[in-house]
Design a protein around this motif. Sequence first.
Motif, PDB file in Angstrom:
ATOM      1  N   LEU A 130       0.811  -1.217   0.000  1.00 35.54           N
ATOM      2  CA  LEU A 130       0.000   0.000   0.000  1.00 35.54           C
ATOM      3  C   LEU A 130       0.843   1.265   0.000  1.00 35.54           C
ATOM      4  CD1 LEU A 130      -2.671  -1.031   2.670  1.00 35.54           C
ATOM      5  CD2 LEU A 130      -2.807  -1.241   0.181  1.00 35.54           C
ATOM      6  N   LEU A 131       2.159   1.125   0.121  1.00 36.40           N
ATOM      7  CA  LEU A 131       3.031   2.286   0.262  1.00 36.40           C
ATOM      8  C   LEU A 131       3.318   2.882  -1.111  1.00 36.40           C
ATOM      9  CD1 LEU A 131       4.355   3.752   2.636  1.00 36.40           C
ATOM     10  CD2 LEU A 131       6.415   2.403   2.221  1.00 36.40           C
ATOM     11  N   GLU A 132       2.649   3.968  -1.412  1.00 36.40           N
ATOM     12  CA  GLU A 132       2.731   4.600  -2.722  1.00 36.40           C
ATOM     13  C   GLU A 132       3.926   5.544  -2.801  1.00 36.40           C
ATOM     14  OE1 GLU A 132      -0.113   5.138  -5.541  1.00 36.40           O
ATOM     15  OE2 GLU A 132       0.354   3.059  -5.078  1.00 36.40           O
ATOM     16  N   PRO A 133       4.346   5.929  -4.040  1.00 35.05           N
ATOM     17  CA  PRO A 133       5.306   7.027  -4.170  1.00 35.05           C
ATOM     18  C   PRO A 133       4.775   8.282  -3.474  1.00 35.05           C
ATOM     19  CG  PRO A 133       5.016   5.899  -6.267  1.00 35.05           C
ATOM     20  CD  PRO A 133       3.969   5.344  -5.335  1.00 35.05           C
ATOM     21  N   GLU A 134       5.691   9.183  -3.129  1.00 29.71           N
ATOM     22  CA  GLU A 134       5.373  10.400  -2.379  1.00 29.71           C
ATOM     23  C   GLU A 134       5.044  10.095  -0.923  1.00 29.71           C
ATOM     24  OE1 GLU A 134       2.551  13.022  -4.229  1.00 29.71           O
ATOM     25  OE2 GLU A 134       3.097  12.362  -6.242  1.00 29.71           O
ATOM     26  N   SER A 135       5.346   8.891  -0.457  1.00 27.74           N
ATOM     27  CA  SER A 135       5.094   8.558   0.941  1.00 27.74           C
ATOM     28  C   SER A 135       6.200   7.641   1.437  1.00 27.74           C
ATOM     29  CB  SER A 135       3.727   7.880   1.111  1.00 27.74           C
ATOM     30  OG  SER A 135       3.684   6.654   0.415  1.00 27.74           O
ATOM     31  N   TRP A 136       6.327   7.561   2.756  1.00 29.99           N
ATOM     32  CA  TRP A 136       7.335   6.696   3.371  1.00 29.99           C
ATOM     33  C   TRP A 136       6.817   6.213   4.714  1.00 29.99           C
ATOM     34  CZ3 TRP A 136       9.907   7.983   8.034  1.00 29.99           C
ATOM     35  CH2 TRP A 136       9.658   9.276   8.517  1.00 29.99           C
ATOM     36  N   THR A 137       7.454   5.193   5.228  1.00 28.43           N
ATOM     37  CA  THR A 137       7.156   4.722   6.571  1.00 28.43           C
ATOM     38  C   THR A 137       8.475   4.365   7.239  1.00 28.43           C
ATOM     39  OG1 THR A 137       5.728   3.255   7.867  1.00 28.43           O
ATOM     40  CG2 THR A 137       6.880   2.265   6.011  1.00 28.43           C
ATOM     41  N   SER A 138       8.415   3.959   8.483  1.00 30.32           N
ATOM     42  CA  SER A 138       9.645   3.664   9.228  1.00 30.32           C
ATOM     43  C   SER A 138       9.649   2.206   9.683  1.00 30.32           C
ATOM     44  CB  SER A 138       9.769   4.586  10.442  1.00 30.32           C
ATOM     45  OG  SER A 138       8.838   4.218  11.445  1.00 30.32           O
ATOM     46  N   TYR A 139      10.849   1.728  10.031  1.00 29.16           N
ATOM     47  CA  TYR A 139      10.962   0.389  10.601  1.00 29.16           C
ATOM     48  C   TYR A 139      10.126   0.294  11.879  1.00 29.16           C
ATOM     49  CZ  TYR A 139      14.950   0.052   7.424  1.00 29.16           C
ATOM     50  OH  TYR A 139      15.747   0.045   6.311  1.00 29.16           O
ATOM     51  N   GLU A 144       5.518  -1.647  14.991  1.00 27.08           N
ATOM     52  CA  GLU A 144       4.326  -1.418  15.807  1.00 27.08           C
ATOM     53  C   GLU A 144       3.092  -2.057  15.169  1.00 27.08           C
ATOM     54  OE1 GLU A 144       1.505   2.287  17.315  1.00 27.08           O
ATOM     55  OE2 GLU A 144       3.559   2.692  16.646  1.00 27.08           O
ATOM     56  N   LEU A 145       3.022  -2.002  13.845  1.00 27.29           N
ATOM     57  CA  LEU A 145       1.875  -2.569  13.141  1.00 27.29           C
ATOM     58  C   LEU A 145       1.820  -4.086  13.276  1.00 27.29           C
ATOM     59  CD1 LEU A 145      -0.488  -2.031  11.073  1.00 27.29           C
ATOM     60  CD2 LEU A 145       1.209  -2.510   9.291  1.00 27.29           C
ATOM     61  N   SER A 146       2.992  -4.721  13.201  1.00 26.26           N
ATOM     62  CA  SER A 146       3.043  -6.181  13.126  1.00 26.26           C
ATOM     63  C   SER A 146       3.335  -6.860  14.454  1.00 26.26           C
ATOM     64  CB  SER A 146       4.105  -6.605  12.107  1.00 26.26           C
ATOM     65  OG  SER A 146       5.387  -6.172  12.529  1.00 26.26           O
ATOM     66  N   GLY A 147       3.919  -6.115  15.405  1.00 23.58           N
ATOM     67  CA  GLY A 147       4.325  -6.744  16.658  1.00 23.58           C
ATOM     68  C   GLY A 147       5.667  -7.439  16.572  1.00 23.58           C
ATOM     69  N   ILE A 148       6.450  -7.104  15.553  1.00 26.12           N
ATOM     70  CA  ILE A 148       7.791  -7.665  15.363  1.00 26.12           C
ATOM     71  C   ILE A 148       8.800  -6.570  15.665  1.00 26.12           C
ATOM     72  CG2 ILE A 148       9.374  -8.630  13.629  1.00 26.12           C
ATOM     73  CD1 ILE A 148       6.903  -9.762  12.224  1.00 26.12           C
ATOM     74  N   SER A 149       9.951  -6.928  16.222  1.00 24.43           N
ATOM     75  CA  SER A 149      10.943  -5.923  16.600  1.00 24.43           C
ATOM     76  C   SER A 149      11.452  -5.181  15.371  1.00 24.43           C
ATOM     77  CB  SER A 149      12.121  -6.574  17.328  1.00 24.43           C
ATOM     78  OG  SER A 149      12.910  -7.332  16.429  1.00 24.43           O
ATOM     79  N   PRO A 150      11.835  -3.886  15.523  1.00 26.96           N
ATOM     80  CA  PRO A 150      12.369  -3.132  14.377  1.00 26.96           C
ATOM     81  C   PRO A 150      13.594  -3.796  13.764  1.00 26.96           C
ATOM     82  CG  PRO A 150      11.829  -1.646  16.191  1.00 26.96           C
ATOM     83  CD  PRO A 150      11.701  -3.034  16.725  1.00 26.96           C
ATOM     84  N   GLN A 151      14.444  -4.414  14.609  1.00 24.08           N
ATOM     85  CA  GLN A 151      15.626  -5.089  14.067  1.00 24.08           C
ATOM     86  C   GLN A 151      15.224  -6.247  13.162  1.00 24.08           C
ATOM     87  OE1 GLN A 151      15.097  -4.462  17.285  1.00 24.08           O
ATOM     88  NE2 GLN A 151      16.884  -3.492  18.219  1.00 24.08           N
ATOM     89  N   SER A 152      14.191  -6.994  13.573  1.00 24.11           N
ATOM     90  CA  SER A 152      13.737  -8.116  12.744  1.00 24.11           C
ATOM     91  C   SER A 152      13.094  -7.623  11.454  1.00 24.11           C
ATOM     92  CB  SER A 152      12.750  -8.982  13.536  1.00 24.11           C
ATOM     93  OG  SER A 152      13.391  -9.631  14.606  1.00 24.11           O
ATOM     94  N   VAL A 153      12.386  -6.495  11.529  1.00 24.84           N
ATOM     95  CA  VAL A 153      11.816  -5.914  10.310  1.00 24.84           C
ATOM     96  C   VAL A 153      12.935  -5.548   9.345  1.00 24.84           C
ATOM     97  CG1 VAL A 153      10.547  -3.953   9.369  1.00 24.84           C
ATOM     98  CG2 VAL A 153       9.723  -5.080  11.432  1.00 24.84           C
ATOM     99  N   GLY A 154      13.995  -4.934   9.876  1.00 26.68           N
ATOM    100  CA  GLY A 154      15.131  -4.590   9.034  1.00 26.68           C
ATOM    101  C   GLY A 154      15.768  -5.823   8.414  1.00 26.68           C
ATOM    102  N   ARG A 498      23.796   0.851  17.468  1.00 30.38           N
ATOM    103  CA  ARG A 498      23.981  -0.009  16.302  1.00 30.38           C
ATOM    104  C   ARG A 498      24.192  -1.451  16.743  1.00 30.38           C
ATOM    105  NH1 ARG A 498      25.658   3.108  11.942  1.00 30.38           N
ATOM    106  NH2 ARG A 498      25.330   1.218  10.701  1.00 30.38           N
ATOM    107  N   PRO A 499      23.609  -2.398  16.031  1.00 25.33           N
ATOM    108  CA  PRO A 499      23.773  -3.815  16.405  1.00 25.33           C
ATOM    109  C   PRO A 499      25.138  -4.352  16.003  1.00 25.33           C
ATOM    110  CG  PRO A 499      22.459  -3.645  14.419  1.00 25.33           C
ATOM    111  CD  PRO A 499      22.717  -2.234  14.870  1.00 25.33           C
ATOM    112  N   GLY A 500      25.687  -5.227  16.834  1.00 22.49           N
ATOM    113  CA  GLY A 500      26.905  -5.941  16.503  1.00 22.49           C
ATOM    114  C   GLY A 500      26.579  -7.269  15.851  1.00 22.49           C
ATOM    115  N   PRO A 501      27.585  -8.065  15.524  1.00 23.64           N
ATOM    116  CA  PRO A 501      27.338  -9.320  14.791  1.00 23.64           C
ATOM    117  C   PRO A 501      26.459 -10.302  15.548  1.00 23.64           C
ATOM    118  CG  PRO A 501      29.626  -9.168  15.553  1.00 23.64           C
ATOM    119  CD  PRO A 501      29.024  -7.814  15.742  1.00 23.64           C
TER     120      PRO A 501
END
Length: 704
Positions: A130-139, A144-154, A498-501
């Motif tokens: 659903l993410l169209e041009p002229e718009s953006w979202t964040s990790y 928050e939408l999915s209940g998954i950690s931002p690191q896992s989304v990345g 920042r995450p390490g290995p």
Amino acid sequence: MADAVRIAPLFRCAMEVLAEAGRALPRREVMDEVHRRFEFAPEDERPDRRGRPRWQTHLGWKISEAAAVGWVTRQDGWLITEAGLQALKSHAGDELHRELGRQYRLKRLSGQRSRYTDPRWGVILDALALLEPESWTSYGDLAELSGISPQSVGGFLAENPLPSGHRVLRTDGRVSPEFRWADENRTDDPREVLKREGLEFDEFGRASQAQRVTADDFRQMLSDMGAEPATRRAWLVRGSSVDGRDLVPVWLHKESVSLAGASLRPISPPVPRDELRAIVEDDYQHKSYAAREVKLAEFDAFCNRMRPGDYVLTTSQGKTYVGRITGEAEFVHSPDQRSNLRRPVEWLNPTGPVPFAHLPQPLPAKLQSQADVVELTENLAAVEELLSALGLRGGGGPVKPPKELSFPEVSQGLADDLFTDREQLQRLADLLEEDRQLILYGPPGTGKTYIARKLAGELAEPGAVKLVQFHPSYTYEDFFEGFRPVQRADGQLAFELRPGPFRQLVEAARLHPSDPYILIIDEINRANLAKVFGELYFLLEYRDDTISLLYSAESDFMLPPNVFVIGTMNTTDRSIALVDAAMRRRFRFVELHPARPPVKGLLGRWLADRREKDELAVHNLDAPEVLDELNSRIEDHDLAIGPSYLMKPVIYRREDGLQTVWETSILPLLAEYHYGSPPAVFDRYRLKTLRQAIAVRHGAEEAQ
């Protein structure tokens, strides 16, 4: 709502415009022509959060779905395909829209979702579609939408590059330094691409917040389309000790759940997080900064992120109750100030609580968190398993049992490659699977790192194996996570977490809980282990428990059961003797020594194989016997010389090959062992001396 927009005839109108054009049309031209033809209701023209008429937003979603099923292409404008023309011809009226929905659902089920069985990944795929041009979202919004950690989304986006992936930015609107295009040969600056798409950036390189699609925006979009706004979530709300009182019996009787909010002013949930932050900062200014952050997270989860239909768990006297949220949050004046924020709950086992010992893993550890509100969505499968054990329907449909986490059997091919017995390698794999941590130790040249890498590659996929090397200056921040300096667009330096290995490996392992992930730590004893592992030291032994992290806000971090660690130790520097009992208790130790299998006889087996394959391997064929003679003269068990020094084809292709490696590698190493000794000591180790001793022994044997 979707029926107000009348999306079915609107979509058909747009497809007819594209069909009549017979060429690619800019998005704006399509919208203008549809607006000229279609009769809109006032509700259709109401602007959305970004100021765009709602009908345009809905139509953009449908064109995205049409592109996904191959009816439309979106390069250099919108162009209807042959498949789209055929669909337009074959499906009259609103049937065209219904067919689009059917094909889109089939497409999603056969695509990336096939690997990611957790339905929360489907939520992210829906949102990005659903993410169209002229718009953006964040990790963070996707998390928050999915209940998954931002690191896992990345990690998910890095592993599965998607067409809208470049529109996912950091919360402040900057492009993540970790972003990579799906095409490794592509070098475009993602920010320049976003600018061409119509995204606005400030002088510091931050995208306009007015063009950001938040988690709430996605929920509304999905709801308007008639889809579930997100997967069901699960939460722990602690009520067994609220200012010294156990409120759980009250919750069960009144069919509710609550938070104290003793100093919180009356509010009308939901409350935007920024507004809620200001309220907490003002109402709880007598608390520390850390306490205010905790309160903000709890109130935000309870008022904004929980939804009717979510699961809620609570504990009392070592037993667990599970329920389903049935209504919105509300503020109620509580005489004792212990329950000002409340939600109605249908408790599913009010008379049959489950003892901690009977809970599926990892719920026992998660439910011992000290926070008042803890999200358990990542452990939704365990919650569903609990409901199934109670004979209750979860409401989310049948849960597919996860694939059992296990290692494959070690193959004979690996054993042949390493010139050793398969049973010996299988023993190493079994030890690692049982205890999850294994250390290979021994003198230099015994193949510790080589075997570790080969074994890990046999037990896990290549992308699930990571190698790091410890050294005296290695720290927790290098290994797990820490703040690193970054240069902002304005030239100023800032610090980012920042995450390490190891953190990266953990987040990747969470994406695929049924697949093993292996970290190889080379020279593990060369670093200050307590300093490097920090609080993670505890989790190496207690995998079913949780801890609070040093830098992150997570208070219930745990190591996934599918994370394994293989370390290597060199015994020559004596640092292995300094490994404390706590470390030894957390790892299984296996020695690799030239006098013991699988290293014993390795050089001879390797050389025999090389002779069969390489006719040039004709010199220095006495190397295995010479090495054995050398090690028999080294009195210290830990200072023996491993065969890998002599496992180089060039040694056997040149007449002076063995002499060269002896003078440049082996004797200097022995000189280090005998530092300060007279030169005569080394005569017993020289190649000529060893060969003479072997010849004498052979002569004596022949004489007998």
